[in-house]
Design a protein around this motif. Sequence first.
Motif, PDB file in Angstrom:
ATOM      1  N   GLU A  65      75.288  46.210 -14.892  1.00  0.00           N
ATOM      2  CA  GLU A  65      74.805  44.840 -14.687  1.00  0.00           C
ATOM      3  C   GLU A  65      74.622  44.511 -13.205  1.00  0.00           C
ATOM      4  N   LYS A  66      75.122  45.381 -12.331  1.00  0.00           N
ATOM      5  CA  LYS A  66      74.995  45.109 -10.894  1.00  0.00           C
ATOM      6  C   LYS A  66      73.937  45.984 -10.233  1.00  0.00           C
ATOM      7  N   ARG A  67      73.188  46.720 -11.034  1.00  0.00           N
ATOM      8  CA  ARG A  67      72.212  47.642 -10.452  1.00  0.00           C
ATOM      9  C   ARG A  67      70.927  46.917 -10.054  1.00  0.00           C
ATOM     10  N   GLY A  68      70.307  47.405  -9.017  1.00  0.00           N
ATOM     11  CA  GLY A  68      69.101  46.757  -8.508  1.00  0.00           C
ATOM     12  C   GLY A  68      67.848  47.227  -9.222  1.00  0.00           C
ATOM     13  N   PRO A  69      66.733  46.580  -8.943  1.00  0.00           N
ATOM     14  CA  PRO A  69      65.454  46.886  -9.611  1.00  0.00           C
ATOM     15  C   PRO A  69      64.889  48.260  -9.257  1.00  0.00           C
ATOM     16  N   LEU A  70      65.431  48.907  -8.233  1.00  0.00           N
ATOM     17  CA  LEU A  70      64.996  50.273  -7.895  1.00  0.00           C
ATOM     18  C   LEU A  70      66.159  51.249  -8.035  1.00  0.00           C
ATOM     19  N   HIS A  71      67.133  50.888  -8.868  1.00  0.00           N
ATOM     20  CA  HIS A  71      68.348  51.690  -8.993  1.00  0.00           C
ATOM     21  C   HIS A  71      68.055  53.185  -9.149  1.00  0.00           C
ATOM     22  N   GLY A  72      68.450  53.942  -8.131  1.00  0.00           N
ATOM     23  CA  GLY A  72      68.346  55.397  -8.217  1.00  0.00           C
ATOM     24  C   GLY A  72      66.983  55.976  -7.891  1.00  0.00           C
ATOM     25  N   VAL A  73      65.998  55.137  -7.592  1.00  0.00           N
ATOM     26  CA  VAL A  73      64.660  55.662  -7.275  1.00  0.00           C
ATOM     27  C   VAL A  73      64.702  56.351  -5.904  1.00  0.00           C
ATOM     28  N   ALA A  74      64.302  57.606  -5.879  1.00  0.00           N
ATOM     29  CA  ALA A  74      64.387  58.408  -4.664  1.00  0.00           C
ATOM     30  C   ALA A  74      63.187  58.137  -3.766  1.00  0.00           C
ATOM     31  N   ILE A  75      63.446  57.900  -2.500  1.00  0.00           N
ATOM     32  CA  ILE A  75      62.377  57.524  -1.570  1.00  0.00           C
ATOM     33  C   ILE A  75      62.467  58.358  -0.301  1.00  0.00           C
ATOM     34  N   GLY A  76      61.375  59.045   0.014  1.00  0.00           N
ATOM     35  CA  GLY A  76      61.261  59.772   1.275  1.00  0.00           C
ATOM     36  C   GLY A  76      60.768  58.828   2.357  1.00  0.00           C
ATOM     37  N   VAL A  77      61.238  59.023   3.572  1.00  0.00           N
ATOM     38  CA  VAL A  77      60.938  58.072   4.648  1.00  0.00           C
ATOM     39  C   VAL A  77      60.348  58.810   5.850  1.00  0.00           C
ATOM     40  N   LYS A  78      59.160  58.417   6.220  1.00  0.00           N
ATOM     41  CA  LYS A  78      58.503  59.004   7.390  1.00  0.00           C
ATOM     42  C   LYS A  78      59.414  58.904   8.616  1.00  0.00           C
ATOM     43  N   ASP A  79      59.440  59.951   9.409  1.00  0.00           N
ATOM     44  CA  ASP A  79      60.424  60.032  10.481  1.00  0.00           C
ATOM     45  C   ASP A  79      60.069  59.225  11.737  1.00  0.00           C
ATOM     46  N   VAL A  80      59.328  58.153  11.545  1.00  0.00           N
ATOM     47  CA  VAL A  80      59.148  57.145  12.600  1.00  0.00           C
ATOM     48  C   VAL A  80      59.723  55.806  12.141  1.00  0.00           C
ATOM     49  N   ILE A  81      60.468  55.837  11.022  1.00  0.00           N
ATOM     50  CA  ILE A  81      61.041  54.621  10.446  1.00  0.00           C
ATOM     51  C   ILE A  81      62.558  54.756  10.517  1.00  0.00           C
ATOM     52  N   LEU A  82      63.212  53.793  11.162  1.00  0.00           N
ATOM     53  CA  LEU A  82      64.643  53.926  11.434  1.00  0.00           C
ATOM     54  C   LEU A  82      65.483  53.851  10.158  1.00  0.00           C
ATOM     55  N   THR A  83      66.478  54.731  10.103  1.00  0.00           N
ATOM     56  CA  THR A  83      67.435  54.753   8.994  1.00  0.00           C
ATOM     57  C   THR A  83      68.827  54.854   9.592  1.00  0.00           C
ATOM     58  N   LYS A  84      69.758  54.071   9.037  1.00  0.00           N
ATOM     59  CA  LYS A  84      71.077  53.986   9.676  1.00  0.00           C
ATOM     60  C   LYS A  84      71.941  55.201   9.425  1.00  0.00           C
ATOM     61  N   ASP A  85      71.571  56.006   8.421  1.00  0.00           N
ATOM     62  CA  ASP A  85      72.434  57.139   8.072  1.00  0.00           C
ATOM     63  C   ASP A  85      71.753  58.499   8.256  1.00  0.00           C
ATOM     64  N   MET A  86      70.572  58.491   8.844  1.00  0.00           N
ATOM     65  CA  MET A  86      69.866  59.752   9.109  1.00  0.00           C
ATOM     66  C   MET A  86      69.179  59.627  10.466  1.00  0.00           C
ATOM     67  N   PRO A  87      69.037  60.743  11.173  1.00  0.00           N
ATOM     68  CA  PRO A  87      68.357  60.664  12.473  1.00  0.00           C
ATOM     69  C   PRO A  87      66.881  60.301  12.333  1.00  0.00           C
ATOM     70  N   THR A  88      66.328  59.727  13.378  1.00  0.00           N
ATOM     71  CA  THR A  88      64.900  59.416  13.459  1.00  0.00           C
ATOM     72  C   THR A  88      64.405  60.044  14.755  1.00  0.00           C
ATOM     73  N   ARG A  89      63.484  60.997  14.635  1.00  0.00           N
ATOM     74  CA  ARG A  89      63.102  61.790  15.814  1.00  0.00           C
ATOM     75  C   ARG A  89      61.654  61.618  16.246  1.00  0.00           C
ATOM     76  N   HIS A  90      60.817  60.967  15.424  1.00  0.00           N
ATOM     77  CA  HIS A  90      59.416  60.712  15.798  1.00  0.00           C
ATOM     78  C   HIS A  90      58.632  61.989  16.109  1.00  0.00           C
ATOM     79  N   ASN A  91      59.136  63.131  15.689  1.00  0.00           N
ATOM     80  CA  ASN A  91      58.520  64.416  16.039  1.00  0.00           C
ATOM     81  C   ASN A  91      58.222  64.496  17.542  1.00  0.00           C
ATOM     82  N   SER A  92      59.180  63.989  18.312  1.00  0.00           N
ATOM     83  CA  SER A  92      59.005  63.959  19.765  1.00  0.00           C
ATOM     84  C   SER A  92      60.058  64.818  20.436  1.00  0.00           C
ATOM     85  N   GLY A  93      59.624  65.660  21.348  1.00  0.00           N
ATOM     86  CA  GLY A  93      60.560  66.461  22.121  1.00  0.00           C
ATOM     87  C   GLY A  93      61.507  65.595  22.930  1.00  0.00           C
TER      88      GLY A  93
END
Lengths: 442, 442
Positions: A65-93
């Motif tokens: 009853e506490k699950r959200g409308p996207l409960h468990g939907v897996a989403i890949g995130v382009k690496d120019v979009i900040l995520t608090k639990d994964m690095p964001t590198r912008h494919n930049s040296g």
Amino acid sequence: MTEPYRLTASEALSLMQKGELTVQDYAKSLLARIKDRDEVVKAWAYLDPEFVLAQAKKLDEIAPEKRGPLHGVAIGVKDVILTKDMPTRHNSGIYADEPSPLVDAAPIITLRAAGALIFGKTTTTEFAAVTDGGPSTNPHDATRTPGGSSSGSGAAVGDFQVPISLGTQTGGSTIRPGSFNGCYALKPTWGAISREGLAQYSMTCDTLGLYARSVEDFELLSKVFQLADDAPIPSAPFSIKGAKVAFCKSPAWEKAGPGTQKAFEKAQEILKKSGAIVEQIELPEDFLKIKDWHANVLAGEGRSSFLGHYLFGKEKMNKSIVSHVENATKLSRKAQLESYDGCARLRPVFDELASKYDAIITPSAADEAPVGIANTGDAVFCSMWTILQVPCLNVPGFAGDNGMPIGLTVVGARYTDLHVLHAGKAIGKLFESEGGFKSKLL
Amino acid sequence: MTEPYRLTASEALSLMQKGELTVQDYAKSLLARIKDRDEVVKAWAYLDPEFVLAQAKKLDEIAPEKRGPLHGVAIGVKDVILTKDMPTRHNSGIYADEPSPLVDAAPIITLRAAGALIFGKTTTTEFAAVTDGGPSTNPHDATRTPGGSSSGSGAAVGDFQVPISLGTQTGGSTIRPGSFNGCYALKPTWGAISREGLAQYSMTCDTLGLYARSVEDFELLSKVFQLADDAPIPSAPFSIKGAKVAFCKSPAWEKAGPGTQKAFEKAQEILKKSGAIVEQIELPEDFLKIKDWHANVLAGEGRSSFLGHYLFGKEKMNKSIVSHVENATKLSRKAQLESYDGCARLRPVFDELASKYDAIITPSAADEAPVGIANTGDAVFCSMWTILQVPCLNVPGFAGDNGMPIGLTVVGARYTDLHVLHAGKAIGKLFESEGGFKSKLL
């Protein structure tokens, strides 16, 4: 049962809601698919399977009853979009070895609040601002590019590695990979979804993009992101029969290769056969100027957007980005302002034109994905729509001369995103069944 | 010798460049000033004196030939601007206990690359989006507001706690605190400085703002941020004698209190006495609509900008921000788009008008800072210029009926920031010497 990784987000969600699939089992299926395919497709800039499974476990532990409308939907995130639990590198040296930001971009906050499983970071071209590609390949033919700059997001969804992914579009970075990888791609109206926490290139053009393998999945996401048109969406499905559909070759038509030309013709036949009233529209002559205006706006805005990175480490920066900061084209402020004002003047002109049709269809890319991964292709068919700030939906279904997927774009007036999806759903079903593309992906 | 904390950035920089002042001694002087005054002014959301001194020590250790153009210049940063080594809380209950982002906003990257000493985080209203003030007070009278939303940045520079600070402006959040605290404040042309890493409210309006106690300091910063007009800046100082200066009451004039009315009159007298050709300009009637258009754009853009925060913790969110997300005013997309297009149409109209004058002067705020810190005041005199995206420079020098500072704004056409500074420097010297404000700050 179909392997879970083959499901669309809506299908997987339905099973999870009915208790017939756990988030962990779903994640395992996706991870197995990625394990099988990653050596070829290379769609991921960052992926930690153990972390994914730990997150999936947490989601499974949430009371139904506490699950959200996207409960468990897996989403890949382009690496120019900040995520608090994964690095964001912008494919930049420049940022390869810097401490990783620990903050979620606004769309990630929204998706997490809805219960999504943020899966990993997908590859991008440098700062989503160049066309130098690699290492990702097209899942339908590894000798070809998946497009860019949202390379990994397009490839991962096209290859059934995740059902949904996030990209960005400043020129054609969401729609082009959608066409090349044979999936649906949505660039919403500028401003309809927050872009806080996305790498900045052009404030006027940068837009969050979405990938999925069905329009139903975008409808699901549009509720989560609270997209809203003024006019209500009819409860009945969009009727192709009697629909007034305009085909717009756009000022870029001379760049259209055989695959796109044939798709454009075939789409008209298919729609006519189903009872649509098909018209050709030509845009007023002023629209020819938008291509140059778009280039000016990117050059002018890139000049300030990339200054910090340039000062921090210009020697590790792509030359075309350096040229923005150094204003190599000697763009004047006058030309930059005229470009802003010209585009602004034409936005309501296009909106007015679009309001006369139930849908407008235009090419998504010059042709099927070209051979080679060193270059991600040309944004020429998309950049006008991006700077007009209108919603664009890539609809797959057609095939190029080499059997690669080709899509067409449904565009609409600003803030008619839901109407574009409504029409795109019916049009997409038709194109997918009659457009001629046959996937060889297992 | 003057206490270092009293110096402008340019003055302190000059001493540090000559080896007559170390960054550590400079930082100690500023920290001592803050220690003396913080109990009253409360300008800081985060300040770690030991960390500041450690950073200052590192700067002192850099060999003279490797020092940047802002070497050792202390800069306060509004707490809606991301910093990799200090928390960013947006004055929001939602993020009070969340892990802190570890990333620099683009302007911070630029300032650090130039050798600046990022000093601490200054207070802001919630997400820089509301007028509910506190705890900061006006350094000239603690019973009065320092203005907002860049409350701490305006107060800290006005009170000699740092020579430079960063704010943001979406309505009048940089210029109004400039006027209230008696310092210079610059809101550059929209897009001239990257806004990546600033809290997002309105993409059309959000702009980085700067505070300083001299225009020379802004000239220094304008080099670091590589601001550039088309026309070259004359090497000779701006000549008031013979300058064509327009006074624009703006459509908000009925809100002008006695202090602003008197400053507006006195400024004309002073300039005329110095040989300027003073004219009144009235804006075309269409400009009357901008106030409502600005409100519409903020409501429409705030709706998507704050969605993530809302879903994450709306119960801890200011009601006026909640009302944006919930579209409490039932703003239609049609009205939102008409507001965009109306403003876009008037931008070149104002630019053309501005090109006829050497400077245009308009009020910065309704009056001197009002009594009470619960409300930070009204953006009514600034919001039109913000959405016209033109450069605005608050120039101090006048006094209200209660002896509090009052400034006026020099505005120019888009991307004439350096010309606005050039004129503003001469105008500022005149207003500061003859405007009548006498600071009681020790």
